[in-house]
Every structure is written in structure tokens, then in C-alpha cells.
Design an enzyme around this catalytic site. Structure first.
Site, PDB file in Angstrom:
ATOM      1  N   THR A 199       0.820  -1.215   0.000  1.00 53.97           N
ATOM      2  CA  THR A 199       0.000   0.000   0.000  1.00 53.97           C
ATOM      3  C   THR A 199       0.855   1.266   0.000  1.00 53.97           C
ATOM      4  O   THR A 199       0.347   2.346  -0.264  1.00 53.97           O
ATOM      5  CB  THR A 199      -0.924   0.039   1.224  1.00 53.97           C
ATOM      6  N   ASP A 345      -0.281  -3.947  18.391  1.00 61.78           N
ATOM      7  CA  ASP A 345      -0.287  -3.348  17.055  1.00 61.78           C
ATOM      8  C   ASP A 345       0.231  -1.915  17.088  1.00 61.78           C
ATOM      9  O   ASP A 345      -0.233  -1.058  16.341  1.00 61.78           O
ATOM     10  CB  ASP A 345      -1.692  -3.397  16.452  1.00 61.78           C
TER      11      ASP A 345
END
Length: 738
Positions: A199, A345
Site C-alpha cells: 500500500t 499493534d
């Protein structure tokens, strides 16, 4: 379960995507229109190393994703000022070929604008008129979208030696002819049988194209690669976590893994089979002074460290770190780990920028690297050595009490209590969305300020009792359904919205404190642009693009873009006129998972490029309300409590991150409450189990769900549809989707 706990557990459903989207138009390669200046003596995109090194001296162009090699997103153009900004108006708009999330920053060079949209489609436009020159569609199989944690987005291209380089969502790296858009070469950079994606925007460094990848949420091993810009041959590769056997890979990272990193991992656990994570999905910076590349490394896989690496308590290098390597060879120089043994995360892939600041022992100038990663601390380290200089919270956090003298976090013991049996309601801040995500920062070196698009969201982290290593899809090790109410009480959606806030922070990196802040009513606001005339531009969740006084934060100007305004703007000048441009569109991780939070957001719309100049005479098209659906249940409510509870669990684990928590979609992807496929068990099974919509990205979930599981999900979403109807009749509409 309290509303407070519901807020936090709901926010967990942040990152993942089962890609449904509209196919892009066929690529076109028309002749360059007369009057478009493409420097015929040099050719289109005739960028070489010298031009990149001196990009700051040519502010009329925007040559790389963050403007220059120092990546400060600061332009020295002064045509648009505080005094005349009231005259700033649209010069032109251009409809992109796809919808979904737009994160691309337009590149402008030699009289042409290059950018990307979702599905990695590349565009060349006339930057003065918006006229289309060519479009390249890499023809991505829409089923690949199921591998994308955070929508099928793309942050842009790199240009060099007459070519335009793009990382494709399916793992390819392509070089295109800058004049025609035709493919010059294409390389597969990943094992496409695994859930890798790309991405991020490539970077050009000394004749190489640098590209990373994503996929740690689903289970892969991260690395950064350098490919020869002319031929596409691999020049070097640096892995960010060991291979399962802790053996050499024949890569630039071999020596440092044998010396240091291997010992920070145990010998068993999910990382051995699932790759370990550590993907390099965004920040890649060339430090010209020290001739090195500094890049950000993402989270571990799975997130849950107790499942990832149960036999050790090691730091798990190099997850959640800044890493510096030799620009020519990729060999290790230094690292700084922002979140040792990451469990939440807390990626360190966020924007890294370089600057020369008065931080030497006697106040002399010191070259530093700066980052505001997800974990909420703003870090300043020595660019040459990685030595920790300073770090302070730039946003609200409670997972750590501060940093020690080496920059290591002093953790709150509650932060690692993931056991559902002993969980005591601790709401951790930040959530997996982070205190700052992919949205780029900016810096005004004259004022000595870094501008951060910050946010505050809470989260409860609870171990998933159903976790299995190497799942077919999601791989966090955290329970998405924990704390989710079967029937959300009135006020839940409003409370969720109130708990997710955003802030524009003007941060002094020398004093390590905010000089001013602007509070936003919602989280997930756009990237930033700074100019020498004392302006800071930022888009917002509500679709507005705003210019602030860089010194004070005073709002000076705004425009409604009628779409998501989250990309990083860029600026350029042609024939003495300064322009500001931004890509718009809805999607992204937050846009898919957190639909109920979008009360103030504009509905989904076709992506656009919107370009402004002083005295512009164009208009921004209004919203296309035909995209909105009729919110009406397609079946009668059914299912007993046991079935509905099972449906809640399966929906939360498999559907919510695309179609919205609590069954409430923002409308980017279908709101399943109103789906015609809920009308019958046969139609629903045809989509969820049989994969009848695979060609548009809604793949079969037969690898993780049984037909009985799928029917339980249908019962749950139909019940949610009738709940909204009932609440609306009572004047308490909690549904937030379109």
C-alpha cells in the site's frame, strides 16, 4: 458489560478488509495534449539523483511522496499567503476510476501530475487543467482485497529516469513509461500465496527503487527490498524478523540477525509458522548526510506476544522499530525500538522525518530522525547512530508511565493482562488505530514545529480463546467479540463517537511539548502540508480542507470537498501560480470498521482529485446521493439467543472490520443489515460460503465458517436491522451507516 468497556472492545475491530469494490475503467494511453509542458529536451519525468537531492531548491515541483528526502512536507512557495488565502478556490476536479479509500499524495514533475487511487490504479494528469493524459490499471484480482488489512489503498508513486513506479496491492512492483503509462517492467516482490500486500509509496535512492509490504495482521514475515530502477533486478533485501529456523537468508540482514536479533525470539510459538510480522508498509527515508536508509517496522504477528513467542520474554527485534541500513548494500547500521515485544499493534511504520535541530550538548546543531508512532510518544533520535535523545507523549496514553533514559517505555503492568479470566476492565489508550496512523505529518523548519494528526481512542485487549496459528484470514490473537453487546443499548453509538477524538498538534521537538493544538470532533483526520508563508493544510473526517496559521493554529480558510479528505496534500507552481491539490475518497481501516462513528462525515463518494488556486473558478461536484441505500430489513427477525450470540461472535471475528462494528457500516462497503442477500438462507450462503461474489472481492469464507455459522451471522445482522427500525420509531436512531 459497561458502556465504557463496550467502547474499548469495539474499537478493536480496526484493521482488515474483505475487498468489495467497483472495477476500474480500462487503461487509456492518449497522446499528450498540446500545451502540456513535459520538458521535451529532457523527456517526461526526467528525474535523476541530482534533482532528488536538490528537491527543496525546486519547490514548484513535488518530486517525492513527502516532498524531499528529509520528508518534512514543507514547501517554500509563498504565492498563497495568510493575506490572500480567502481567494483560494477550486481550479479543477477529476473523477478517479475507483471508489474506496484514497491515500495518495500527487507528484508533480515536468508539467505532469502522477498519482494513484485504490486498487493501485495510476493516473497522469495535466496539473493546470486536470485533463487526463493516461491511466494505468494493473488489473488486480479483486479477491486479493481479502489480504488487505486496511482497505485496498495506495499512497502514491515515485518518479525517476522517465519512469513512474508503483507498488501494486497484490505484491507487484511496476515501472511505467512516464509519457505513455505502458509497463516497462514488472516484478513480483512477495510470495503471492501468502497474505502480502503493498500500500505504500516507493522511494528512489541512488538508482534503486525501495519498497516494503503489508500483511502482518494475517501472518507474514516483513522485509524491505531495493530493486534496480532500470532493470527491476533485486539489489538487496533486509528482513525485519528472523526466519523460523534462525538461519541465514542470503540477505543484507543475515549478520545482524546472527549477532543480535535471533536471540530476542524464542524457538516456538505462532511466529514460527505465521511469519512474525514486522512489515515495512509505509515510512522509508533516505538520510543523505549519512548515506543510509531509515525505515519504520510494523507490529508483530500475531499481535498477542504471548501467542506469538510464548517461550521467551525477548524484545522481538525488529518489530515496532526504526531501522537504519547502508543505502548501497542494505547492511545494518542501527535500530531504535519504540515498543519492545509489541503486544498491541503499536507499529513504528508512521512517518519518519529528518531535521537539523539545536540538540547538541552545547546547543549546536544535531541531525536527528523524528517519529510519532502509534504508541503515543514523540521520539527524537540521533540520525547517525540511533541514540535516543528525547521522547514525550504527544497524545493521551496510559499503557506506559513514561520512558527511561534509553527511551525504553516504563510499562503499566495492566497493559499486558490479556487473560479473559483475569481481565479487570482496563481500557488501554491508544487503541490499534494508534495515536497517529498513516496520515503524514509536516514540519515548518522556520518555526521549529512538527504538525501531527493525532487521535485518542481506547481499547480492551483480551486474548482470543479461539486463536489458531496460520488461520485462513485474520491473525491478531486478540478477541474482536469480547465485550460486544448482543443488543446494543440506546446511546452506545453516541458514546462510541464521543470516545474517538482527534487533535492537530503543533509539536516543538526541541522542548518536547505542544505549542498549540486544535481539537477535532472525531478521530481519523487527514495528512498535513506546511508552507513557508505560514500555512498548514489539513483535511478532516467531515470532508473539509482547512488552512491554519502555522504559528497559532487559527483557522484561516476552509472548503468542503464533498468526500473523505484524508490524504496528504501537496503543492506546486506553474507559470507563477501556486496550486494546492489533494486526493479524496472514503474507505481506509477506520472508514470500513467504524461506520457508526461517522455521524459528521460525508457519505461515500467516487474518489476525486481536487486542485485549488487563487481565483479558481471551478466547482466541486455535490454528493451523489444515488449511492445511498434504502435502510429497510429484507427478512423477518429470527434465531434464538444461542444462535444470535454465535452470530455476534462470528460477525465480530470475520465481518465487522469490513462491514462495521455492531453491524453498522459507513456505506463504503455494503451495510449487511440492508443487504438483499439476507432475504433467504440460500442467497446468503451463496455469498458467504459458496463465493458467488468472488469476482468483485467478496470471497468465500468456507475456510473459517460452516454453513451453520453463516446462518447465525445472517440472524444477527437481520436482528440488528430490526433493532435500528425499532429505535428509529422511538426517536433514538443509533444506526450510523448509509
Amino acid at each position: 458489560m459497561t458502556i465504557r468497556r463496550v467502547l474499548a472492545t469495539a474499537a478493536m475491530s480496526a484493521l482488515w478488509l474483505s475487498a468489495c469494490g467497483n472495477p476500474a475503467d480500462e487503461p487509456t494511453t492518449p497522446e499528450t495534449p498540446a500545451g502540456t509542458e513535459t520538458s521535451p529536451e529532457k523527456g517526461a519525468a526526467a528525474v535523476d539523483d541530482e534533482r532528488l537531492l536538490n528537491a527543496a531548491a525546486t519547490p514548484e515541483e513535488w518530486l517525492t511522496y513527502n516532498g524531499t528526502y528529509d520528508e518534512q512536507r514543507h514547501s517554500t512557495l509563498t504565492g498563497i499567503t495568510k493575506e490572500n488565502i480567502s481567494e483560494l478556490a477550486p481550479a479543477w476536479t477529476y473523477d478517479l476510476k475507483t471508489g474506496r479509500g484514497m491515500e495518495s499524495t500527487p507528484i508533480v514533475v515536468d508539467g505532469v501530475m502522477y498519482l494513484t487511487s485504490s486498487w493501485s490504479v495510476v493516473y497522469a494528469l495535466d496539473p493546470v487543467t486536470g485533463e487526463e493524459l493516461w491511466v494505468h490499471d494493473p488489473d488486480v484480482d479483486r479477491a486479493v482485497g481479502v489480504k488487505a488489512c486496511c482497505d485496498v489503498v495506495n499512497r502514491g508513486v515515485a518518479v525517476y529516469d522517465g519512469k513512474v513506479y508503483v507498488g501494486v496491492i497484490d505484491g507487484r512492483l511496476q515501472a511505467l513509461d512516464a509519457k505513455t503509462g505502458e509497463v516497462v517492467w514488472s516484478k513480483v516482490t512477495v510470495d503471492q500465496s501468502k497474505p502480502y500486500t503493498i500500500t505504500g509509496a516507493p522511494r528512489i535512492v541512488k538508482g534503486n527503487v525501495l519498497i516494503g509490504n503489508g500483511g502482518a495482521e494475517l501472518g507474514v514475515r516483513g522485509y524491505l527490498s531495493a530493486y534496480d530502477a532500470e532493470t527491476g533486478d533485486l539489489s538487496w533485501r533486509f528482513y525485519t524478523v528472523p526466519n523460523p529456523n534462525k538461519e541465514p537468508d542470503g540477505a543484507a540482514s543475515d549478520a545482524i540477525f546472527a549477532e543480535l536479533a535471533n536471540d530476542t525470539w524464542g524457538d516456538d510459538g505462532a511466529w514460527v509458522t505465521d511469519g512474525g510480522g514486522g512489515t515495512v508498509w509505509d515510512s522509508i527515508v533516505y538520510d543523505t548526510v549519512n548515506d543510509q536508509v531509515i525505515f519504520g517496522v510494523g507490529n508483530g504477528s500475531p499481535w498477542n506476544a504471548d501467542l506469538r513467542d510464548p517461550s521467551s520474554d525477548g524484545d522481538n527485534l525488529f518489530v515496532s522499530s526504526m531501522v537504519a541500513v547502508d543505502a548501497d548494500t542494505g547492511e545494518y547500521n542501527w535500530h531504535f525500538q519504540t515498543t519492545p515485544r509489541d503486544n498491541w499493534d503499536y507499529t513504528a511504520t508512521q512517518h519518519i522525518m529528518l531535521a537539523d535541530l539545536p540538540l547538541g550538548p552545547d546547543g549546536e546543531t544535531r541531525r536527528v530522525a523524528m517519529q510519532a508512532p502509534k504508541n503515543g510518544f514523540f521520539y527524537v533520535v540521533d540520525a547517525k547512530t540511533g541514540e535516543f535523545i528525547s521522547g514525550e507523549p504527544y497524545s493521551t496514553l496510559n499503557w506506559a508511565e513514561g520512558l527511561d533514559e534509553t527511551g525504553r517505555p516504563i510499562e503499566n503492568p495492566e497493559a499486558r493482562n490479556n487473560d479473559p479470566a483475569t481481565y479487570n476492565g482496563f481500557i488501554q489508550v491508544p487503541a490499534p488505530y494508534g495515536a497517529h496512523n498513516w496520515h503524514p505529518m509536516a514540519m515548518n523548519p522556520d518555526l521549529g514545529l512538527v504538525y501531527i494528526p493525532a487521535m485518542t481512542i481506547g481499547q480492551a485487549y483480551i486474548t482470543d480463546p479461539r486463536f489458531k496459528s496460520k488461520p485462513a484470514k485474520w491473525n491478531t490473537g486478540m478477541d474482536f467479540s469480547a465485550g460486544m453487546p448482543l443488543r446494543y443499548p440506546a446511546g452506545t453509538v453516541q458514546a462510541l463517537r464521543a470516545a474517538a477524538t482527534g487533535t492537530l498538534v503543533a509539536w516543538d521537538p526541541v522542548k518536547q511539548e505542544a505549542r498549540w493544538t486544535v481539537e477535532h470532533t472525531a478521530a481519523w483526520n487527514g495528512g498535513l502540508l506546511s508552507t513557508a508563508s505560514g500555512l498548514v493544510f489539513q483535511g478532516k473526517l467531515d470532508g473539509s480542507l482547512i488552512a491554519y496559521d502555522a504559528a497559532t493554529g487559527e483557522q484561516l480558510w476552509s472548503a468542503q470537498l464533498n468526500s473523505g479528505a484524508l490524504s496528504g496534500p501537496s503543492t506546486f507552481e506553474i507559470d507563477g501560480e501556486q496550486y494546492v491539490t489533494i486526493t479524496t475518497g472514503w474507505g481506509h481501516a477506520f472508514g470500513l470498521a467504524a461506520g457508526m462513528m461517522f455521524k459528521d462525515a460525508v457519505p461515500p463518494a467516487v474518489g476525486k482529485v481536487v486542485t485549488f488556486k487563487l481565483g479558481g473558478e471551478a466547482t466541486i461536484p455535490p454528493l451523489d446521493t444515488s449511492l445511498l441505500v434504502n435502510p429497510e430489513p429484507k427478512a423477518e427477525a429470527f434465531g434464538d439467543e444461542e444462535m444470535l450470540q454465535a452470530g455476534l461472535v462470528h460477525f465480530s471475528r470475520n465481518c465487522a472490520v469490513c462491514h462495521g462494528m455492531l453491524g453498522i457500516s459507513s456505506g463504503v462497503l455494503p451495510d449487511l443489515r440492508w443487504s438483499s442477500y439476507t432475504a433467504s438462507e440460500e442467497a446468503w450462503k451463496g455469498v458467504v460460503i459458496d463465493g458467488n461474489l468472488n469476482d468483485i472481492g467478496m470471497v468465500s469464507f468456507a475456510d473459517v465458517l460452516t454453513p451453520e455459522d453463516a446462518e447465525a451471522i445472517r440472524a444477527y445482522v437481520v436482528t440488528q436491522a430490526h433493532m435500528k427500525e425499532a429505535q428509529a420509531e422511538m426517536g433514538g436512531n443509533d444506526g450510523g451507516g448509509q
